[in-house]
Design a protein around this motif. Structure first.
Motif, short mmCIF file in Angstrom:
data_model
loop_
_atom_site.label_atom_id
_atom_site.label_comp_id
_atom_site.label_asym_id
_atom_site.label_seq_id
_atom_site.Cartn_x
_atom_site.Cartn_y
_atom_site.Cartn_z
N ILE A 156 0.86 -1.19 0.00
CA ILE A 156 0.00 0.00 0.00
C ILE A 156 0.90 1.24 0.00
CG2 ILE A 156 -2.05 -0.99 1.12
CD1 ILE A 156 -0.94 0.02 3.79
N LYS A 157 0.28 2.39 -0.27
CA LYS A 157 1.06 3.63 -0.27
C LYS A 157 0.90 4.31 1.10
CE LYS A 157 -0.07 4.28 -5.10
NZ LYS A 157 -1.51 4.21 -5.39
N VAL A 158 2.00 4.82 1.63
CA VAL A 158 1.98 5.42 2.96
C VAL A 158 2.50 6.85 2.90
CG1 VAL A 158 2.71 5.15 5.37
CG2 VAL A 158 2.60 3.14 3.89
N ASN A 159 1.74 7.77 3.45
CA ASN A 159 2.24 9.13 3.58
C ASN A 159 2.25 9.48 5.08
OD1 ASN A 159 3.30 11.52 2.83
ND2 ASN A 159 1.41 12.36 1.96
N VAL A 160 3.15 10.36 5.46
CA VAL A 160 3.35 10.64 6.88
C VAL A 160 3.27 12.13 7.17
CG1 VAL A 160 4.90 10.27 8.84
CG2 VAL A 160 4.97 8.69 6.92
N LEU A 161 2.53 12.48 8.22
CA LEU A 161 2.54 13.85 8.74
C LEU A 161 3.12 13.77 10.13
CD1 LEU A 161 -0.89 15.67 8.19
CD2 LEU A 161 1.35 16.31 7.28
N SER A 162 4.26 14.42 10.34
CA SER A 162 4.88 14.29 11.66
C SER A 162 5.27 15.65 12.21
CB SER A 162 6.11 13.39 11.57
OG SER A 162 7.04 13.96 10.69
N GLU A 179 -5.60 21.44 11.85
CA GLU A 179 -5.70 22.19 10.58
C GLU A 179 -4.70 21.66 9.55
OE1 GLU A 179 -4.86 24.62 13.59
OE2 GLU A 179 -6.75 23.59 13.97
N THR A 180 -3.51 21.28 10.02
CA THR A 180 -2.49 20.73 9.12
C THR A 180 -2.99 19.40 8.55
OG1 THR A 180 -0.90 21.63 10.67
CG2 THR A 180 -0.03 20.12 9.02
N ILE A 181 -3.63 18.62 9.39
CA ILE A 181 -4.12 17.30 8.97
C ILE A 181 -5.25 17.49 7.94
CG2 ILE A 181 -4.97 15.06 9.75
CD1 ILE A 181 -4.07 15.92 12.63
N GLU A 182 -6.12 18.44 8.24
CA GLU A 182 -7.24 18.69 7.33
C GLU A 182 -6.74 19.09 5.94
OE1 GLU A 182 -10.32 21.17 8.90
OE2 GLU A 182 -11.38 21.26 6.98
N LYS A 183 -5.75 19.96 5.92
CA LYS A 183 -5.19 20.40 4.64
C LYS A 183 -4.67 19.21 3.84
CE LYS A 183 -3.51 24.96 5.53
NZ LYS A 183 -2.40 25.48 6.30
N GLU A 184 -4.00 18.29 4.52
CA GLU A 184 -3.41 17.13 3.84
C GLU A 184 -4.49 16.20 3.27
OE1 GLU A 184 -0.36 16.56 2.89
OE2 GLU A 184 -1.03 14.66 1.98
N ASP A 216 -10.89 16.64 17.86
CA ASP A 216 -10.76 17.64 16.78
C ASP A 216 -9.99 17.09 15.59
OD1 ASP A 216 -12.15 19.38 18.29
OD2 ASP A 216 -10.41 20.52 19.00
N SER A 217 -9.04 16.21 15.86
CA SER A 217 -8.26 15.63 14.76
C SER A 217 -9.14 14.73 13.90
CB SER A 217 -7.08 14.82 15.30
OG SER A 217 -6.29 15.61 16.14
#
Ligand code: PMP
Length: 380
Positions: free
Chosen positions: A96-102, A112-117, A143-144
């Motif tokens: 699978i494809k994995v992207n990361v927000l850290s 808000e950062t998560i929502e944008k992504e 909220d997340s």
């Protein structure tokens, strides 16, 4: 005062001291059935959610989430530490494809950062870590989840260091998979991964195709859960019988005797008393904002003493703490676990012992001010 396994009540341990309980025995089936029902209460979900008790722990529960994914799908991992990163290590083993927000240790990823992504790309699934055990940072999970709910199919939360000690409302918040392990705030020995799945998540199990392996494919465990909940023994692979007997006793205490709300309040009070002590003696906490403080784990940054020396010294005072494991802060901090059956007096003993040991090791602290702050907080 470790981050898990934690101290265990004698009553819980004794519930597992049985020499003649097999996985088909009535006693075990009843304990399993009771645990499944109470697991729904623990995660604050109704009968539309399916509970699972599987062998292993946090990691097996996490990896079992692959049961919901198909080849080529894309997932987003929101992480601020070692256990958030574990999702990446798991998913990268699968097609699978994995992207990361850290983010940096001490901080959570802003909703808000998560929502944008999630607005930018199509993600099948997003994972969160409610309390990142490596730093003690709590993600604002309600909220997340809200930030991503409309844009992704499945929302998964690792509640290994939160369930039983922090507010968890899996259904109200719209979480599809909330998971935990037995050895943390539930105060049971290790051995069990515990999950609840929403209807949306269960729908995905109807599709025979997934990237999951054999042992952790939840399709194989579902008939056992259904059968056990109906009071009939069933087998896929041998369950940790004695751990489930202990879990059943712990859930009786947590839900029926102490009450979930009181348990969360107790954790909050002990955690706050410990933090008051740490700040009182003049040390800094790893979590940078008060809203990121957790009820279960506090990371403490040292000014000049090596954390390893503190850990080995404090054992002789009768207190066991946990090492700091975030690679960016290695050796610079230690962790206090305050979960499970912790009491106000545990906060007193912990802070008093930390003060004495740090003073002996030459750390720059205000000796006596920590324990004073803890006492004042508790007496308030
Ligand atoms: N997630 C979190 C937040 C954890 O703290 C841990 C364990 N410390 C895990 C996952 C992994 O759990 P286990 O060690 O039971 O596999």
């Amino acid at each position: 005062m470790h981050v898990g396994p934690v101290n265990i009540l004698d009553r819980v341990l004794y519930a597992g001291l049985k020499n003649n309980v097999g996985f088909t025995s009535q006693e075990f089936v009843e304990a399993f059935q009771f645990s499944l029902k109470k697991t729904r209460e623990l995660f604050q979900v109704d009968n539309t959610y399916q509970p699972f008790l599987i062998p292993g722990g946090g990691t097996s529960a996490m990896e079992s989430v692959t049961s919901l994914l198909k080849e080529g799908e894309k997932v987003l991992v929101v992480t601020n530490g070692v256990f958030g990163d574990r999702w990446v290590n798991i998913f990268r083993k699968y097609p699978i494809k994995v992207n990361v927000l850290s983010t940096e240790p001490g901080y959570y990823v802003e909703p808000e950062t998560i929502e944008k992504e999630v607005k930018k790309d199509k993600y099948t699934l997003v994972t969160f870590t409610h309390v990142e055990t490596s730093t003690g940072v709590r993600q604002p999970i309600k909220d997340s989840v809200k930030a991503v709910r409309d844009y992704v199919d499945l929302v998964v939360v690792d509640g290994v260091s939160s369930v039983g000690a922090e507010e968890v409302k899996a259904k109200d918040w719209g979480v599809d998979v909330y998971l935990t392990a037995s050895q943390k705030a539930l105060g049971v020995p290790p051995g069990l991964g515990i999950l609840v799945l929403s209807e949306r998540a269960m729908e995905r199990l109807k599709d025979e195709k997934s990237i999951a392996g054999y042992y952790l494919d939840l399709r194989n465990w579902l008939p056992v859960m259904n059968s056990m909940e109906n009071g009939k023994a069933s087998y896929f692979s041998t369950p940790p019988v004695h751990t489930i007997l202990m879990l059943s006793e712990a859930l009786k205490i947590i839900i029926d005797e102490e009450g979930l709300e009181s348990r969360i309040k107790r954790h909050e009070k002990v955690a706050s008393a410990i933090r008051a002590g740490i700040e009182g003696m003049g040390l800094e906490i790893v979590a940078k904002k008060p809203e990121a403080y957790s009820n279960t784990v506090t990371g403490v940054i040292l000014k000049k003493t090596n954390a390893g020396n503190v850990l080995s010294e404090i054992v002789s005072e009768g207190v066991e703490l946990a090492p700091g494991v975030h690679p960016k802060l290695q050796g610079k901090y230690f962790r206090i676990g305050h979960m499970g059956w912790v009491t106000e007096n545990d906060a007193i003993v912990t802070i008093a012992s930390i003060e004495r040991v740090l003073s002996k090791l030459g750390e720059d602290i205000r000796l006596g001010e920590g324990i004073k702050a803890t006492q004042l907080y508790l007496a308030k």
